[in-house]
Design an enzyme around this catalytic site. Structure first.
Site, PDB file in Angstrom:
ATOM      1  N   TYR A 353       0.845  -1.198   0.000  1.00 33.18           N
ATOM      2  CA  TYR A 353       0.000   0.000   0.000  1.00 33.18           C
ATOM      3  C   TYR A 353       0.880   1.248   0.000  1.00 33.18           C
ATOM      4  O   TYR A 353       1.916   1.290   0.665  1.00 33.18           O
ATOM      5  CB  TYR A 353      -0.896   0.045   1.246  1.00 33.18           C
ATOM      6  CG  TYR A 353      -1.974  -1.000   1.280  1.00 33.18           C
ATOM      7  CD1 TYR A 353      -3.250  -0.721   0.804  1.00 33.18           C
ATOM      8  CD2 TYR A 353      -1.721  -2.253   1.808  1.00 33.18           C
ATOM      9  CE1 TYR A 353      -4.260  -1.675   0.847  1.00 33.18           C
ATOM     10  CE2 TYR A 353      -2.717  -3.219   1.858  1.00 33.18           C
ATOM     11  CZ  TYR A 353      -3.975  -2.926   1.374  1.00 33.18           C
ATOM     12  OH  TYR A 353      -4.965  -3.875   1.423  1.00 33.18           O
ATOM     13  N   HIS A 361      -5.582   2.033  -2.526  1.00 29.72           N
ATOM     14  CA  HIS A 361      -5.756   0.605  -2.709  1.00 29.72           C
ATOM     15  C   HIS A 361      -4.380  -0.044  -2.860  1.00 29.72           C
ATOM     16  O   HIS A 361      -3.414   0.597  -3.260  1.00 29.72           O
ATOM     17  CB  HIS A 361      -6.605   0.332  -3.952  1.00 29.72           C
ATOM     18  CG  HIS A 361      -8.009   0.834  -3.859  1.00 29.72           C
ATOM     19  ND1 HIS A 361      -9.001   0.160  -3.177  1.00 29.72           N
ATOM     20  CD2 HIS A 361      -8.593   1.961  -4.358  1.00 29.72           C
ATOM     21  CE1 HIS A 361     -10.132   0.831  -3.263  1.00 29.72           C
ATOM     22  NE2 HIS A 361      -9.922   1.935  -3.976  1.00 29.72           N
ATOM     23  N   LYS A 400      -4.741  -5.079  -9.315  1.00 34.82           N
ATOM     24  CA  LYS A 400      -3.400  -5.126  -8.741  1.00 34.82           C
ATOM     25  C   LYS A 400      -2.463  -5.793  -9.724  1.00 34.82           C
ATOM     26  O   LYS A 400      -2.885  -6.387 -10.727  1.00 34.82           O
ATOM     27  CB  LYS A 400      -3.403  -5.875  -7.402  1.00 34.82           C
ATOM     28  CG  LYS A 400      -4.227  -5.197  -6.312  1.00 34.82           C
ATOM     29  CD  LYS A 400      -4.350  -6.047  -5.097  1.00 34.82           C
ATOM     30  CE  LYS A 400      -5.138  -5.371  -4.009  1.00 34.82           C
ATOM     31  NZ  LYS A 400      -6.438  -4.833  -4.432  1.00 34.82           N
TER      32      LYS A 400
END
Length: 449
Positions: A353, A361, A400
Site C-alpha cells: 500500500y 488501494h 493489482k
C-alpha cells in the site's frame, strides 16, 4: 533483468484518516532519528503478538498502520453502542455507550455463564448480578434512593442536553473511534521460553525495557483472569452503559387501546456493564519483528519475560516456517516507503500500500521467494502454468499487479548465519512483475511504433 516499474497507486475516493507519520518514532533531527522514551509493549498469546495498552494501540496504528483490531476489519474501532440508538439519542449528547435492553440482558447471561465456570452457585450469582446491575443516577448512586422527581429526570429523555460530544458525532467528523474496546481472548497457557541475550546482535538497536512493564503485565493478567465483571478503575468507557428501556405505564395507560402503545415513551437508564468486551491490536509476526529489530520501539513479552531479538527470530521461525523469507521482503518494502500487509486474502505473501490502507488501494500482490545466485531454491509454492495464470488473473481482476520478490542469498551463506537477523545485510533483492500477455494489445503497440 530489467528493474521493476512501479505504476501510480489508485487513491481511494473517500479518505477518513489524516496521515500522521510513517513510523511510531520521533521526527528526525538533522537527519537522525531520536528514540522516544515511550516503548510500546506487546505479549505473545497463542502464538499471536497482541498489544493491549490503549495508548500503544493508537500510536502503532496511527503512525504506520501497524496491525489490525481483533474485532475490526482494520482500525481498532469496535464499540458496543448500537448505531441506530446513537443516532436516535444524539440530541442528548451523552458520552457513554448506548445499548438496547435485549443486548444488556445478553451481557448479563454471558456474565452468569462465566461466573458459573468459576464454580459459583446460582443463588450467589443472581444476588451479585442483581446488586451489580442496579439502576444508577449520574453520580453513581442507586436510583431507588433518589426522589421520584429526580428519578424521572435521570431517565434522560432525548431532548435533555449534555455538554459531552457523542461517539456518533466523532464518527461523522471522519475520525473513527480509536480506543480499544474488546477482548474475546480467554485464558491462555503456554510453555515457558528460555532467555537469550543480545550478544549476537552487535550493530542493531536494543530496545529499552522500562521497569514498569512487568507491573503492567501482571495487572492485565489479573484483570483478564479475575472475572468478566471488571473493576471500575480500568477502561472506564465501558464501566457504565446507558440501556434503552421502556417507561413504566400507569394503570390508565394499561387499559388504553393498542393504538396508544405506539406512543409509549422510552428512556435511558444508567447501569453497570456486567460483561466488558475489549478490542486489542494484533500484529503480524513481520510487523512485530520490524518494530523490535528495525525501529526499537516495541518490547515483546512471553509469560512476563522480555524476549531478545535473537530469541524472537528463532521463535517466529518455528511458528511460521517461511517467516525469514516473508520478513526479508517486508523489511525491504517498508524501507522503500510501502506499507506491506498480509496478502493471504489474494493468495500471496504481502500486499503493498502507498502510505496506508486508508488512503490507497493495494498496488501489488507480492510473492517472496528465497533463492541462491542461480535463482534456485526450495520454493514455498509449486507453481504450474495453470496455477500461475489463475493467480495472475485473480490479481488483475482486483486491479493489482503480481510481483515476485526474489531474495538472493550468497552461495557461501550457511544455515548458522540464517539463524540470526544479521543475515539481512548479505541478502540481495530482485523484483519481477508478471503481466498477462494480450495479443491484441501487443499488435496495437506494434502498430503505434
Amino acid at each position: 533483468m530489467a528493474e521493476a516499474a512501479f505504476h501510480p497507486p489508485r487513491r481511494k475516493r473517500k479518505v477518513y484518516e489524516s496521515y500522521d507519520s510513517p513510523f511510531p518514532i520521533s521526527a528526525p533531527q538533522d537527519g537522525v532519528y531520536e528514540r522516544e522514551d515511550k516503548i510500546c509493549q506487546a505479549e505473545i498469546i497463542n502464538k499471536n503478538v497482541i498489544v493491549k495498552n490503549p495508548e500503544d494501540i493508537a500510536r502503532l496504528y496511527s503512525k504506520g498502520f501497524f496491525g489490525k483490531g481483533i474485532l475490526s476489519r482494520s482500525r481498532p474501532e469496535y464499540g458496543i453502542s448500537k448505531l441506530a440508538l446513537v443516532v436516535k439519542w444524539q440530541g442528548a449528547r451523552l458520552n457513554m455507550p448506548i445499548i438496547s435492553s435485549k443486548k444488556f440482558q445478553r451481557y448479563v447471561e454471558w456474565a452468569k455463564g462465566r461466573m458459573k465456570e468459576q464454580g459459583l452457585d446460582d443463588c450467589t450469582i443472581n444476588k451479585f448480578i442483581l446488586n451489580y446491575t442496579e439502576p444508577l443516577d449520574l453520580e453513581g448512586k442507586d436510583e431507588k434512593t433518589s426522589k421520584s422527581g429526580k428519578e424521572e429526570a435521570q431517565a434522560m429523555e432525548p431532548a435533555e442536553p449534555k455538554p459531552v460530544v457523542s461517539s456518533e458525532e466523532r464518527n461523522q467528523a471522519a475520525h473513527l473511534e480509536g480506543d480499544p474496546h474488546c477482548d474475546p481472548l480467554g485464558e491462555h497457557g503456554s510453555n515457558e521460553l528460555g532467555k537469550t541475550g543480545f550478544q549476537a546482535i552487535t550493530k542493531t538497536h536494543s530496545p529499552k525495557i522500562p521497569s514498569s512493564l512487568h507491573e503492567d503485565s501482571k495487572q492485565d493478567d489479573c484483570v483478564e483472569q479475575e472475572s468478566p465483571v471488571l473493576s471500575s478503575g480500568e477502561y472506564s468507557d465501558q464501566e457504565f452503559v446507558l440501556v434503552q428501556e421502556e417507561s413504566d405505564w400507569s394503570p390508565e395507560e394499561e387499559k388504553a387501546p393498542e393504538t396508544s402503545q405506539l406512543n409509549r415513551k422510552e428512556k435511558l437508564v444508567c447501569r453497570r456493564n456486567p460483561f466488558k468486551i475489549f478490542e486489542y491490536l494484533q500484529l503480524s509476526l513481520e510487523e512485530a519483528f520490524f518494530l523490535v529489530y528495525a525501529l526499537g520501539c516495541l518490547n515483546i513479552y512471553y509469560n512476563e519475560i522480555p524476549l531478545s531479538i535473537l530469541k524472537l527470530w528463532e521463535f517466529f521461525s518455528e511458528v511460521q516456517p517461511n517467516f525469514r523469507t516473508t520478513y526479508m521482503a517486508y523489511h525491504y518494502f517498508r524501507c522503500k516507503g510501502w506499507v506491506p500487509k498480509v496478502g493471504l486474502k489474494y493468495g500471496t505473501d504481502l500486499l503493498l500500500y502507498r502510505k496506508g490502507p486508508p488512503f490507497y488501494h493495494a498496488s501489488y500482490s507480492v510473492i517472496a521467494e528465497l533463492v541462491n545466485g542461480d535463482f534456485e531454491g526450495s520454493s514455498q509454492r509449486s507453481f504450474s502454468w495453470k496455477s500461475l495464470s489463475s493467480l495472475n488473473r485473480t490479481t488483475a481482476n482486483v486491479s493489482k499487479e503480481l510481483m515476485f520478490c526474489y531474495l538472493i542469498k550468497p552461495s557461501d551463506m550457511t544455515e548458522e548465519e540464517m539463524s540470526s537477523p544479521e543475515c539481512l545485510k548479505r541478502i540481495k533483492v530482485q523484483e519481477l512483475i508478471l503481466h498477462r500477455w494480450v495479443s491484441s494489445r501487443e499488435r496495437n503497440e506494434q502498430d503505434e511504433l
